[in-house]
Design a protein around this motif. Structure first.
Motif, short mmCIF file in Angstrom:
data_model
loop_
_atom_site.label_atom_id
_atom_site.label_comp_id
_atom_site.label_asym_id
_atom_site.label_seq_id
_atom_site.Cartn_x
_atom_site.Cartn_y
_atom_site.Cartn_z
N ASP A 1 -10.29 -8.22 -10.95
CA ASP A 1 -10.35 -7.00 -10.16
C ASP A 1 -9.01 -6.64 -9.52
OD1 ASP A 1 -11.78 -5.85 -7.14
OD2 ASP A 1 -11.81 -4.81 -9.05
N LEU A 2 -8.31 -7.63 -8.95
CA LEU A 2 -7.07 -7.30 -8.26
C LEU A 2 -6.13 -8.49 -8.24
CD1 LEU A 2 -5.23 -5.60 -6.31
CD2 LEU A 2 -6.54 -6.61 -4.43
N ASP A 3 -4.88 -8.24 -8.56
CA ASP A 3 -3.80 -9.18 -8.31
C ASP A 3 -2.70 -8.41 -7.59
OD1 ASP A 3 -4.25 -11.83 -9.10
OD2 ASP A 3 -4.13 -11.26 -11.21
N LEU A 4 -2.19 -8.97 -6.51
CA LEU A 4 -1.09 -8.35 -5.77
C LEU A 4 0.07 -9.32 -5.73
CD1 LEU A 4 0.14 -6.16 -3.92
CD2 LEU A 4 -0.94 -7.34 -1.98
N ASP A 5 1.21 -8.87 -6.23
CA ASP A 5 2.44 -9.66 -6.20
C ASP A 5 3.49 -8.78 -5.52
OD1 ASP A 5 4.66 -11.22 -6.57
OD2 ASP A 5 4.32 -11.59 -8.69
N MET A 6 3.84 -9.12 -4.28
CA MET A 6 4.75 -8.28 -3.50
C MET A 6 5.84 -9.14 -2.88
SD MET A 6 3.85 -5.37 -0.63
CE MET A 6 2.85 -6.44 0.40
N LYS A 7 7.07 -8.71 -3.05
CA LYS A 7 8.22 -9.38 -2.45
C LYS A 7 8.94 -8.38 -1.55
CE LYS A 7 9.65 -10.69 -6.57
NZ LYS A 7 8.44 -10.67 -7.38
N THR B 1 6.81 -4.57 -5.96
CA THR B 1 5.37 -4.71 -5.83
C THR B 1 4.67 -4.46 -7.16
OG1 THR B 1 5.57 -3.81 -3.60
CG2 THR B 1 3.35 -4.00 -4.51
N THR B 2 3.85 -5.40 -7.57
CA THR B 2 3.07 -5.26 -8.80
C THR B 2 1.59 -5.42 -8.47
OG1 THR B 2 4.87 -6.12 -10.18
CG2 THR B 2 2.66 -6.16 -11.12
N ILE B 3 0.79 -4.48 -8.97
CA ILE B 3 -0.66 -4.55 -8.81
C ILE B 3 -1.30 -4.67 -10.18
CG2 ILE B 3 -2.73 -3.32 -8.05
CD1 ILE B 3 -1.10 -1.98 -5.91
N GLY B 4 -2.17 -5.63 -10.34
CA GLY B 4 -2.96 -5.76 -11.57
C GLY B 4 -4.39 -5.42 -11.25
N ALA B 5 -4.99 -4.55 -12.04
CA ALA B 5 -6.37 -4.13 -11.76
C ALA B 5 -7.11 -3.84 -13.04
CB ALA B 5 -6.38 -2.89 -10.85
N LYS B 6 -8.42 -3.95 -12.99
CA LYS B 6 -9.26 -3.67 -14.16
C LYS B 6 -9.60 -2.18 -14.18
CE LYS B 6 -13.40 -5.27 -16.57
NZ LYS B 6 -13.84 -3.93 -16.99
N THR B 7 -9.01 -1.46 -15.09
CA THR B 7 -9.24 -0.03 -15.20
C THR B 7 -8.85 0.46 -16.58
OG1 THR B 7 -8.45 2.14 -14.48
CG2 THR B 7 -7.01 0.29 -14.06
N GLY B 8 -9.63 1.37 -17.13
CA GLY B 8 -9.31 1.92 -18.44
C GLY B 8 -8.01 2.69 -18.43
N HIS C 1 -4.97 -12.86 -4.91
CA HIS C 1 -5.90 -12.58 -6.00
C HIS C 1 -7.29 -12.38 -5.42
CE1 HIS C 1 -7.92 -12.70 -9.86
NE2 HIS C 1 -8.70 -13.68 -9.43
N GLN C 2 -7.91 -11.28 -5.76
CA GLN C 2 -9.29 -11.03 -5.35
C GLN C 2 -10.19 -11.68 -6.39
OE1 GLN C 2 -10.54 -6.95 -5.10
NE2 GLN C 2 -12.13 -7.40 -3.59
N ASP C 3 -10.91 -12.70 -5.99
CA ASP C 3 -11.66 -13.54 -6.92
C ASP C 3 -13.09 -13.04 -7.07
OD1 ASP C 3 -12.29 -15.55 -8.60
OD2 ASP C 3 -12.29 -17.15 -7.12
#
Length: 285
Positions: free
Chosen positions: A267-273, A58-65, A260-262
């Motif tokens: 804001d958010l990408d979720l890639d889960m296998k 599981t990979t989460i991409g998010a906008k955060t410092g 992808h939260q558009d």
């Protein structure tokens, strides 16, 4: 607008109970001659209750410092989430007549973990200790309802289903870093959900009245909206019925989720296998 976590579960249960109330009597009212023409690979009513022992990536991409502005975090590699988890899953299938019916599927992946780090770095020749605490959580809910057509009357039948799927993502990654007597906290969290069209295919084969084999596959794809992307699911399994109405099912399943939260800002990408074996207690009527 907020959606309660169990909203879809209530909707699905209501639809299933209402449909059973309308069509269940007709299914049981079939006389013996009609039953003979129906494939023994299918049941009038079929309930699956069990667990999916998943291997997770599981990979989460998010906008955060805290995550370097637009960073990716792998829950298993970066935050030491367990790679394996048992996910509860339930299905319900029932026929209207001999070749048409409804199918429902529901599962939920709920994971959380925290990790503490302590490192010493060298700054201008002086050792400085830095402590960090990171906590992540992810809850993914999926449910689908579809109308299905079955083709064939022998020991092999093929199915095609069209319906709708509901999915919801609740996530959070938060961290605290302490160094040189100063503490900084940052993170990202949110919750979003969507409905999307669902397409299903299936195959059933009956070796005899006790042993059967099956293949299920489904796909969800949505463009636009607040939460878009695709979800693919496939499973190959066998069923064994030592008793007339109660048996067991075992399958190997694979699930791919990419969402992808558009929004205006990334804001958010979720890639889960998910992949692994699943086991069910089976009830048929």
């Amino acid at each position: 607008m907020r959606t309660r976590p169990h909203r879809f579960g209530k909707v699905t249960t209501g639809l299933a109970l209402a449909s059973l109330a309308v069509f269940g009597a007709a299914a049981h009212a079939q006389d013996s001659s009609n039953k003979k023409s129906q494939s023994r690979a299918l049941d009038n009513i079929s309930l699956w209750v069990g667990g999916y022992y998943t291997n997770n990536d599981t990979t989460i991409g998010a906008k955060t410092g805290f995550l370097n502005t637009t960073g990716d975090v792998n829950l298993e590699d970066d935050l030491d989430f367990k790679k394996h988890k048992t996910v509860p899953r339930a299905r319900l299938d029932f026929l209207i007549g001999e070749h048409q019916g409804f199918t429902f599927d529901y599962y939920e992946v709920d994971r959380s973990h925290s990790k503490s780090l302590s490192e010493q770095i060298n700054f201008l020749g002086q050792p400085i200790s830095a402590d960090a605490y990171v906590k992540g959580n992810l809850k993914f809910t999926f449910g689908s309802a579809a109308y299905k057509w079955w083709f064939g009357t022998g020991d092999d039948v093929f199915g095609l289903g069209i319906g709708a799927a509901y999915y919801k993502v609740r996530y959070g990654i938060n961290g605290t870093v302490t160094a040189m007597g100063q503490t900084e906290t940052d993170g990202a969290s949110g919750s979003t959900n969507a409905w999307a069209p669902n397409l299903q295919i299936g195959w059933r084969h009956a070796f005899n009245d006790q042993w059967r084999m099956y293949f299920n596959a489904s796909g969800v794809k949505k463009n636009g909206g607040t939460l878009n992307g695709h979800i693919w699911d496939a499973a190959l399994g066998v069923e064994w019925f030592p008793w007339q109405n109660v048996g067991f099912g075992a399958e190997y399943a694979y699930t791919k989720i990419r969402l992808h939260q558009d929004k205006r800002n990334y804001d958010l990408d979720l890639d889960m296998k998910l992949n692994g074996p699943a086991a069910y207690v089976r009830f048929r009527f």
